[in-house]
Design a protein around this motif. Structure first.
Motif, PDB file in Angstrom:
ATOM      1  N   TRP A  13       0.819  -1.211   0.000  1.00 11.58           N
ATOM      2  CA  TRP A  13       0.000   0.000   0.000  1.00 11.58           C
ATOM      3  C   TRP A  13       0.857   1.267   0.000  1.00 11.58           C
ATOM      4  CZ3 TRP A  13      -4.960  -0.968  -0.947  1.00 11.58           C
ATOM      5  CH2 TRP A  13      -5.471  -2.223  -0.599  1.00 11.58           C
ATOM      6  N   SER A  14       2.172   1.135  -0.135  1.00  8.70           N
ATOM      7  CA  SER A  14       3.085   2.275   0.010  1.00  8.70           C
ATOM      8  C   SER A  14       3.436   2.921  -1.332  1.00  8.70           C
ATOM      9  CB  SER A  14       4.370   1.819   0.707  1.00  8.70           C
ATOM     10  OG  SER A  14       5.088   0.952  -0.154  1.00  8.70           O
ATOM     11  N   GLY A  15       4.098   4.064  -1.265  1.00  9.65           N
ATOM     12  CA  GLY A  15       4.665   4.715  -2.441  1.00  9.65           C
ATOM     13  C   GLY A  15       3.724   5.609  -3.212  1.00  9.65           C
ATOM     14  N   GLY A  16       2.531   5.848  -2.712  1.00 14.96           N
ATOM     15  CA  GLY A  16       1.567   6.655  -3.437  1.00 14.96           C
ATOM     16  C   GLY A  16       0.676   5.786  -4.315  1.00 14.96           C
ATOM     17  N   TYR A  17      -0.140   6.434  -5.124  1.00 17.50           N
ATOM     18  CA  TYR A  17      -1.161   5.716  -5.881  1.00 17.50           C
ATOM     19  C   TYR A  17      -1.183   6.117  -7.346  1.00 17.50           C
ATOM     20  CZ  TYR A  17      -2.798   4.872  -1.152  1.00 17.50           C
ATOM     21  OH  TYR A  17      -2.869   4.515   0.164  1.00 17.50           O
ATOM     22  N   TYR A  18      -1.374   5.124  -8.206  1.00 18.85           N
ATOM     23  CA  TYR A  18      -1.651   5.380  -9.617  1.00 18.85           C
ATOM     24  C   TYR A  18      -3.160   5.327  -9.753  1.00 18.85           C
ATOM     25  CZ  TYR A  18       0.324   6.127 -14.178  1.00 18.85           C
ATOM     26  OH  TYR A  18       0.729   6.717 -15.348  1.00 18.85           O
ATOM     27  N   GLU A  19      -3.756   6.377 -10.325  1.00 17.68           N
ATOM     28  CA  GLU A  19      -5.191   6.573 -10.182  1.00 17.68           C
ATOM     29  C   GLU A  19      -5.931   6.826 -11.492  1.00 17.68           C
ATOM     30  OE1 GLU A  19      -5.008   8.956  -5.932  1.00 17.68           O
ATOM     31  OE2 GLU A  19      -4.955  10.126  -7.785  1.00 17.68           O
ATOM     32  N   LEU A  20      -7.193   6.478 -11.446  1.00 18.51           N
ATOM     33  CA  LEU A  20      -8.216   6.974 -12.353  1.00 18.51           C
ATOM     34  C   LEU A  20      -9.183   7.734 -11.456  1.00 18.51           C
ATOM     35  CD1 LEU A  20     -10.046   7.250 -14.853  1.00 18.51           C
ATOM     36  CD2 LEU A  20     -10.912   4.936 -14.341  1.00 18.51           C
ATOM     37  N   ALA A  21      -9.121   9.056 -11.517  1.00  9.67           N
ATOM     38  CA  ALA A  21     -10.008   9.893 -10.711  1.00  9.67           C
ATOM     39  C   ALA A  21     -11.135  10.377 -11.624  1.00  9.67           C
ATOM     40  CB  ALA A  21      -9.243  11.076 -10.122  1.00  9.67           C
ATOM     41  N   ILE A  22     -12.370  10.124 -11.218  1.00  9.55           N
ATOM     42  CA  ILE A  22     -13.545  10.447 -12.028  1.00  9.55           C
ATOM     43  C   ILE A  22     -14.351  11.538 -11.339  1.00  9.55           C
ATOM     44  CG2 ILE A  22     -15.727   9.551 -12.922  1.00  9.55           C
ATOM     45  CD1 ILE A  22     -14.367   6.789 -13.102  1.00  9.55           C
TER      46      ILE A  22
END
Length: 194
Positions: A13-22
């Motif tokens: 769960w570390s290192g930040g997130y790769y996202e699809l923000a809608i």
């Protein structure tokens, strides 16, 4: 070696997130629910859980609903990447209230992506993955067919980086992130190009 699909391993769960923000639009539970249901189906997310401190087989699933998002903050599951690896993932809602739009944020943690061996960086000063961009764009396009939205943004920790009103219907020429921008019933994808 620990699996990138394990909930208990904090490094997943570390290192930040790769996202699809809608950007769903105005505060409306029915709109968020429609996007949430379409997203879970489009991404083919396994399970729907409320806790990171237990493996999926050690907890009861929760309903994939706005009520569960409110109760748990994030809904968690496992998703198969386009490269074949199974990783942890999550989804959260950012409620805008009366003044701004609601957002639904689907994310895959960088720790899990790295553990799954997904190639990234390419010498850039931030996480970038063309494979993830294309995959998340396809998921966003499938969501749009079932539940229209105002804007989708794709990349590393992109939630809140802009909104549909700031873009005024136009894709930026230079893009640090990917955009899914509707024009009527047609969804245009502008890939990141920096």
């Amino acid at each position: 070696m620990t699996s990138p699909s394990g909930f208990r391993d904090r490094t997943n769960w570390s290192g930040g997130y790769y996202e699809l923000a809608i950007e769903v639009g105005s505060s409306d539970d029915a709109r968020i629910q429609a996007c949430l249901s379409a997203l879970w189906s489009a991404a083919d997310i396994r399970g729907c859980f409320g806790r990171r401190d237990r493996e999926p087989e050690e907890q009861d699933p929760v309903p994939c609903t706005v009520g569960s998002l409110t109760e748990f903050g994030d809904l968690l599951g496992q998703v198969r990447l386009p490269t074949g690896g199974l990783v942890v993932c999550g989804c959260g809602a950012i409620r805008g209230g009366d003044d701004s739009s609601d957002w639904l944020d689907f994310y895959v943690p960088v720790g899990a992506l790295e553990r799954a061996g997904l190639a990234h960086w390419d010498g850039r000063p931030f996480f970038r993955s063309d494979v993830m961009d294309e995959w998340l764009a396809a998921i966003g396009a499938e969501v749009f067919q079932s539940a229209s939205f105002g804007l989708g943004v794709i990349g590393f920790e992109v939630s809140g980086c802009t909104d549909a009103s700031a873009l005024a219907g136009k894709l930026p020429q230079t893009r640090d992130v990917g955009y899914l921008l509707p024009r009527g019933d047609v969804l245009r994808y502008g890939a990141a190009n920096t």
